[in-house]
Motif scaffolding. Structure first.
Motif, PDB file in Angstrom:
ATOM      1  N   ASP A 194      33.481 -65.647   3.854  1.00  0.00           N
ATOM      2  CA  ASP A 194      33.799 -64.470   4.673  1.00  0.00           C
ATOM      3  C   ASP A 194      35.051 -63.775   4.145  1.00  0.00           C
ATOM      4  OD1 ASP A 194      31.667 -64.952   6.430  1.00  0.00           O
ATOM      5  OD2 ASP A 194      32.890 -66.298   7.657  1.00  0.00           O
ATOM      6  N   ILE A 195      36.068 -64.582   3.827  1.00  0.00           N
ATOM      7  CA  ILE A 195      37.317 -64.007   3.308  1.00  0.00           C
ATOM      8  C   ILE A 195      37.062 -63.338   1.969  1.00  0.00           C
ATOM      9  CG2 ILE A 195      39.726 -64.485   2.737  1.00  0.00           C
ATOM     10  CD1 ILE A 195      39.478 -67.064   4.349  1.00  0.00           C
ATOM     11  N   GLU A 196      36.333 -64.022   1.108  1.00  0.00           N
ATOM     12  CA  GLU A 196      36.059 -63.466  -0.218  1.00  0.00           C
ATOM     13  C   GLU A 196      35.241 -62.190  -0.122  1.00  0.00           C
ATOM     14  OE1 GLU A 196      34.147 -66.765  -2.016  1.00  0.00           O
ATOM     15  OE2 GLU A 196      36.015 -67.740  -2.645  1.00  0.00           O
ATOM     16  N   ASP A 197      34.404 -62.088   0.901  1.00  0.00           N
ATOM     17  CA  ASP A 197      33.563 -60.912   1.065  1.00  0.00           C
ATOM     18  C   ASP A 197      34.320 -59.754   1.702  1.00  0.00           C
ATOM     19  OD1 ASP A 197      31.023 -59.443   1.188  1.00  0.00           O
ATOM     20  OD2 ASP A 197      31.153 -59.773   3.352  1.00  0.00           O
ATOM     21  N   LYS A 198      35.159 -60.051   2.734  1.00  0.00           N
ATOM     22  CA  LYS A 198      35.840 -59.001   3.478  1.00  0.00           C
ATOM     23  C   LYS A 198      37.157 -58.570   2.832  1.00  0.00           C
ATOM     24  CE  LYS A 198      33.864 -60.541   7.897  1.00  0.00           C
ATOM     25  NZ  LYS A 198      33.019 -59.362   8.127  1.00  0.00           N
TER      26      LYS A 198
END
Length: 580
Positions: free
Chosen positions: A505-509
């Motif tokens: 999620d962090i890598e995507d957002k």
């Protein structure tokens, strides 16, 4: 030589008497004094009275026409001096007059009364509204404040860097404004809610002190102190900085700005008060306290545990002592009760202290003599005081008490209108529980560093962890939020994991920021005082739209330009959009 004017309309003084000059501006008023006509000619700088003896020169001339007039400066008679304007001791005897452009004769409102006109009409004809000297001066002052802020930040060693307007969408607390891409079908840019990630990336890039007067775009509803659409803030960030380093810059900049642009008003000097979030909620009922209001909220929950009074049973109870209030009129208490019910309270109990320290009020009969004496001692009650009570469920009681405190301060005229009181609200909780799911979530900025860093995240109850996060508040208006940033990817991952996110999620957002932190990020911190709100306070306006040149209305519409508006089918096709 400029063919339209040799001087501005605020420039002529007694030393210019007998000088030939030319002025240009708008016709503010025309007065006919029996063959002698007087015009107040207005430009960006001010007003000059011009005198016309040949009425043929004014044939067809009306209010808001644009003129260029030439003549000789002369001194006014002592009886006609206008001390309200800088040019009030002189006037211009007109010898030549040229109409540069005409205005329609039926104006939507009188320029001098524009601020009393309906807002929708003012915004539709904003170019006329801004001719009103009061509105004009607001925008001039805004420009001067902006210039001062820039020079101040440069003097403190900050480098002005512009960050992108077209960027990617990211979850930052408000709705994004989306911009469809023509070259990349089905893809969108977003206008930045703030330069948050970019300024942190600048710190990772090796810049030491960054600032900009940054435009921010948020698709959110309007309030008196918030414009829908866009706003501007003094955005700054510092590498190798602590919370106190940021406070020192903010105190220097804000104190000197308010001192310079609010002559005759007191400004709280540095260091500004530091009030922990929990204390602010308990004592003021808000995280945006107006410190000009001397009233404080007292927690009386423990006291009423021993009192058999059903409305307060098993609920938190707050009290506010209003000095010299018991002698107020009956209508005062009735209006306070109406206000209390309007904000969702079931009532507003109170006890007044009469002569001889006799207590009066519907709650008194539930208190023993010993309890009455204890209350008097505990709250230092004196004759003519009134103690107001607020009781409700835990998640509502502090906010309700805060609203009652504010309303009492206004109705009792306790607010000092001659001062600006600053404070920092500190130690915001890192996490809270979602009202919808009951799960752990970030309460504010997820990029903040938790106090105690990794050790706190691994060993403490998340609901007891505070963040290095802070707000600046002035006279009950939040001017800025800021934080010491979480610059370590391991701590960031742990914090986001607690809030229910996965590493993916962090890598995507937040791909750029999370990736950059793996390449050596310095500790960094910053904040972003709102320019619009600063100008609103300094001009003593109730609405932020009074200090923005071309604002959207409360429904996020630009009535002047007709935005938002429809576009052609061809434009939609170019960005691969079909309306449904």
């Amino acid at each position: 030589m400029n063919k339209y004017r040799t001087h501005h309309c605020d420039q002529l003084r007694k030393e210019h008497v007998d000088t030939a000059v030319r002025l240009a501006g708008w016709v503010d008023t025309i007065r006919d004094h029996g063959g002698v006509l007087f015009i107040d000619l207005r430009d960006h700088y001010g007003t000059t009275q011009v005198v016309v003896y040949d009425d043929t020169l004014l044939k067809g001339v009306g209010k808001e026409d644009v003129l260029s007039v030439a003549g000789t400066v002369r001194e006014r008679d002592a009886a006609t001096v206008n001390a309200k304007i800088g040019t009030g001791e002189v006037e211009l005897k007109v010898e030549q007059l040229e109409v540069l452009s005409h205005s329609v004769r039926q104006l939507p409102f009188d320029i001098s009364e524009s601020t009393a006109t309906r807002e929708d009409v003012r915004l539709k004809y904003r170019f006329l509204d801004l001719r009103n000297p009061k509105m004009h001066n607001n925008i001039v002052l805004r420009a001067e404040i902006t210039h001062f802020l820039r020079e101040k930040m440069r003097s403190l060693g900050f480098l002005e860097i512009q960050t992108p307007i077209l960027t990617s969408s990211s979850p930052e607390g408000a709705r994004d404004y989306l911009v469809p891409s023509r070259k990349h079908q089905g893809m969108f840019y977003a206008l930045p809610q703030a330069p948050q990630q970019f300024k942190q990336l600048l710190m990772v890039s090796g810049f030491d002190k960054y600032f900009q007067i940054a435009p921010c775009f948020r698709d959110e509803d309007a309030r008196a102190d918030r414009s829908p659409g866009e706003f501007y803030q003094l955005d700054f960030e510092m590498a190798f900085a602590t919370q106190e380093d940021v406070f020192a810059v903010a105190e220097d900049v804000l104190y000197n700005t308010f001192l310079k642009f609010s002559p005759g008003k007191a400004v709280s000097p540095a260091p500004f008060r530091r009030i922990p979030y929990a204390e602010s909620m308990a004592r003021y009922g808000t995280d945006k306290p107006d410190l000009r209001n001397p009233l404080l909220i007292e927690d009386l929950t423990d006291f009423f545990k021993e009192v058999d009074f059903a409305p307060f049973r098993n609920k938190p109870v707050r009290g506010i002592v209003a000095r010299n209030c018991a002698s107020s009129s009956k209508s005062f208490f009735e209006k306070m009760l109406v206000f209390a019910t309007e904000i969702g309270m079931k009532g507003l109990g109170y006890i007044s202290v009469l002569t001889g320290m006799e207590l009066k009020g519907p709650i008194v009969k539930f208190l023993s003599e010993a309890q009455q004496a204890e209350m008097i001692k505990r709250l230092a009650l004196t004759e003519n005081d009134t103690l107001f009570f607020i009781s409700d469920v835990a998640k509502l009681v502090d906010g309700l008490a805060g609203q009652i405190r504010s309303e009492l301060g206004k109705r009792l005229n306790l607010i000092d209108q001659t001062s600006y009181e600053f404070c920092f609200i500190t130690d915001f909780p890192m996490f809270g529980l979602s009202e919808e799911t009951g799960e752990l979530e970030f309460t504010h900025n997820p990029f903040s560093m938790p106090q105690g860093e990794m050790e706190a995240l691994e060993t403490m109850d998340p609901l007891t962890i505070n963040a290095y996060q802070y707000d600046i508040v002035c006279n009950g208006v939040e001017l800025s939020s800021g934080a010491v940033r979480n610059h370590r990817p391991d701590i960031m991952l742990k914090a986001f994991t607690l809030a229910g996110y996965k590493q993916s999620d962090i890598e995507d957002k937040f791909p750029a920021l999370f990736n950059a932190f793996h390449y050596g990020a310095p500790p960094h911190a910053g904040m972003a005082p709102g320019l619009d709100r600063m100008v609103m306070l300094l001009t003593e306006q109730e609405s932020i739209r009074e200090v923005v040149a071309f604002p959207l209305n409360g429904n996020a519409q630009d009535l002047l330009m007709g935005a938002p508006g429809e576009v052609t089918e061809q434009q939609l096709r170019e960005v691969h959009i079909k309306l449904r």
